[in-house]
Design an enzyme around this catalytic site. Structure first.
Site, PDB file in Angstrom:
ATOM      1  N   VAL A   1      35.384  24.133  83.062  1.00 23.17           N
ATOM      2  CA  VAL A   1      36.583  23.673  82.570  1.00 23.17           C
ATOM      3  C   VAL A   1      37.855  23.563  83.438  1.00 23.17           C
ATOM      4  O   VAL A   1      38.617  22.584  83.145  1.00 23.17           O
ATOM      5  CB  VAL A   1      37.219  24.668  81.508  1.00 23.17           C
ATOM      6  CG1 VAL A   1      37.290  26.307  81.917  1.00 23.17           C
ATOM      7  CG2 VAL A   1      38.320  24.344  80.511  1.00 23.17           C
TER       8      VAL A   1
ATOM      9  N   SER B   1      33.119  21.112  89.497  1.00 20.31           N
ATOM     10  CA  SER B   1      31.864  22.011  89.037  1.00 20.31           C
ATOM     11  C   SER B   1      31.227  21.640  87.739  1.00 20.31           C
ATOM     12  O   SER B   1      30.070  22.050  87.467  1.00 20.31           O
ATOM     13  CB  SER B   1      32.268  23.470  89.159  1.00 20.31           C
ATOM     14  OG  SER B   1      33.096  23.570  88.104  1.00 20.31           O
TER      15      SER B   1
ATOM     16  N   SER C   1      37.998  22.433  86.860  1.00 16.46           N
ATOM     17  CA  SER C   1      37.898  21.285  87.360  1.00 16.46           C
ATOM     18  C   SER C   1      37.965  20.118  86.420  1.00 16.46           C
ATOM     19  O   SER C   1      38.478  19.146  86.990  1.00 16.46           O
ATOM     20  CB  SER C   1      36.588  21.283  88.305  1.00 16.46           C
ATOM     21  OG  SER C   1      35.291  21.363  87.377  1.00 16.46           O
TER      22      SER C   1
ATOM     23  N   CYS D   1      29.042  33.286  94.373  1.00 11.86           N
ATOM     24  CA  CYS D   1      27.950  31.950  94.083  1.00 11.86           C
ATOM     25  C   CYS D   1      26.569  32.162  94.460  1.00 11.86           C
ATOM     26  O   CYS D   1      25.418  31.291  94.043  1.00 11.86           O
ATOM     27  CB  CYS D   1      28.551  30.813  94.433  1.00 11.86           C
ATOM     28  SG  CYS D   1      28.735  30.343  95.817  1.00 11.86           S
TER      29      CYS D   1
ATOM     30  N   ALA E   1      37.340  18.209  93.474  1.00 11.18           N
ATOM     31  CA  ALA E   1      36.140  19.176  93.643  1.00 11.18           C
ATOM     32  C   ALA E   1      35.857  19.364  92.265  1.00 11.18           C
ATOM     33  O   ALA E   1      36.683  19.872  91.337  1.00 11.18           O
ATOM     34  CB  ALA E   1      36.391  20.380  94.140  1.00 11.18           C
TER      35      ALA E   1
ATOM     36  N   CYS F   1      34.792  31.152 102.695  1.00 15.78           N
ATOM     37  CA  CYS F   1      34.256  29.511 102.007  1.00 15.78           C
ATOM     38  C   CYS F   1      35.446  28.897 101.775  1.00 15.78           C
ATOM     39  O   CYS F   1      35.487  27.528 102.020  1.00 15.78           O
ATOM     40  CB  CYS F   1      33.625  29.772 100.805  1.00 15.78           C
ATOM     41  SG  CYS F   1      32.797  28.373  99.873  1.00 15.78           S
TER      42      CYS F   1
END
Length: 364
Positions: free
Chosen positions: A12, A9, A14, A185, A7, A90
């Site tokens: 830093v 984004s 990921s 988010c 995963a 989530c």
């Protein structure tokens, strides 16, 4: 060779996770799941990072699923007078279920994320271990299915933030300097009331934001009017706008009567918490913690671990009795259970001491 879908984004954590997996010899590809339309820019940045380090990037549209599983849950929980925990939901429904399903369907053996925690497996099953102090994120994973966790890799679990930034610096200096996100988010501006009301029908919306009575539970007095029960959560002190002989805190809301109940600081502490929807990650560790008397729990991410004195009622609502009182254990929030540095499971808080007793504001 193990094939892993990471995963990404573009941030830093990921990016560091992907680089570490590459160094360890895994076949890695990156993926960004779109949860809101605004995340398109995030996906584009992640794609640029993937191109720079020479791996394929996937974009997965989970906007509709996220709307159904997380945003509607978030709104409904607030409208019911509870305090939701969208990140926990989530993780359970999106990041470690829908994302894992996508990875499986596309031929990947495992998934990886940039969470600060670790996985260990032995003859007793999968163990979810805490990250370094100050960055541990196991609380948010306490409701994830153990079968899903057995197929997850957490490459940065035993690192601190400075170590993670150093891994990324030479490859993507800009990413290494990005700040951590602290907002929900899908509510980047912090206006959760507007988010909730956008999912309410007209009648619910009017009732949620309508004025109603503050009620002090000590004497049933009404010190004033509130600005809509949707604006208040358990433990809240600021913004009440009422005077009393000592500081007041929200101890509960009643959507049916539009009342917001107030008490003193001592009234928001509980010895006992009732839980539902319990999720046991490792039964052996959970049972051993109960047997040896070293089970502890956290009722909110920011709260310290508190030793559990007793736990019972597994055939129905689970009753958790603490050795010391815990503050603001709000229905709707998550309680995570620990045995030393292992998160052994979690549950949803459905009740506490101060929804069963009449608070007394003196400390005699």
């Amino acid at each position: 060779m193990t094939k892993i879908l990471a995963a990404m984004s573009g941030g830093v954590d990921s990016t560091s996770a992907v680089l570490l997996l590459q160094k360890q010899g895994y076949q890695v590809e990156g993926a960004t799941y779109l949860l809101t339309p605004d995340m398109k820019a995030q996906s584009e940045r992640a794609a640029q990072v993937c191109a720079k380090i020479g791996i394929r990037h996937h974009e997965i549209d989970l906007i509709k699923l996220f709307e159904e599983k997380v945003r509607k849950y978030f709104a409904r929980t607030y409208l019911d007078g509870k305090t939701p925990n969208p990140c926990v939901v989530c993780n359970r429904e999106i990041k470690f279920k829908a994302f894992l399903d996508y990875a499986t369907e596309n031929g990947f053996d495992k998934i990886a994320t940039g969470h600060y925690c670790a996985i260990n497996e032995d003859g007793n099953g999968v163990h979810l271990l805490t990250g370094k102090e100050g960055k541990d994120q196991t609380y948010f994973l306490s409701m994830v299915d153990r079968n899903a966790l057995s197929r997850v890799v957490f490459p940065i679990g035993d690192m601190d933030k400075n170590e993670v930034r150093r891994v990324v610096f030479d490859v993507d200096e800009a990413a290494s300097k990005l700040k951590d996100s602290v907002d929900i988010c899908f509510v980047p501006n912090g206006d959760y009331v507007s988010e909730v009301l956008s999912h309410a029908n007209p009648e619910e919306s009017e009732k949620a934001k309508a004025e109603g009575n503050f009620v002090i539970l000590k004497d049933k007095s009404v010190p004033g009017k509130h600005k809509g029960y949707i604006n208040y959560t358990i433990g809240q002190r600021r913004g009440l706008g009422v005077a009393y002989t000592e500081p007041l805190y929200v101890v509960g809301t009643n959507p049916q009567t539009s009342e917001v109940y107030l008490g003193c600081e001592g009234d928001i502490y509980s010895n006992t918490v009732s839980c539902g929807n319990i999720n046991i990650i490792n039964e052996y560790s959970f049972n051993e913690a109960i047997k040896q008397g070293n089970l502890s729990a956290r009722v909110r991410f920011s709260k310290a671990l508190t030793p559990v004195k007793a736990i019972s009622g597994f055939e129905g609502p689970v009753q958790v009795v603490f050795t010391d009182k815990v503050r603001a254990a709000a229905p709707g929030q998550t309680i995570a259970f620990y045995r030393d540095n292992e998160c052994v499971g979690g549950a949803e808080i459905i009740g506490n001491d101060f929804d069963r007793i009449n608070p007394i504001c003196d400390n005699n």
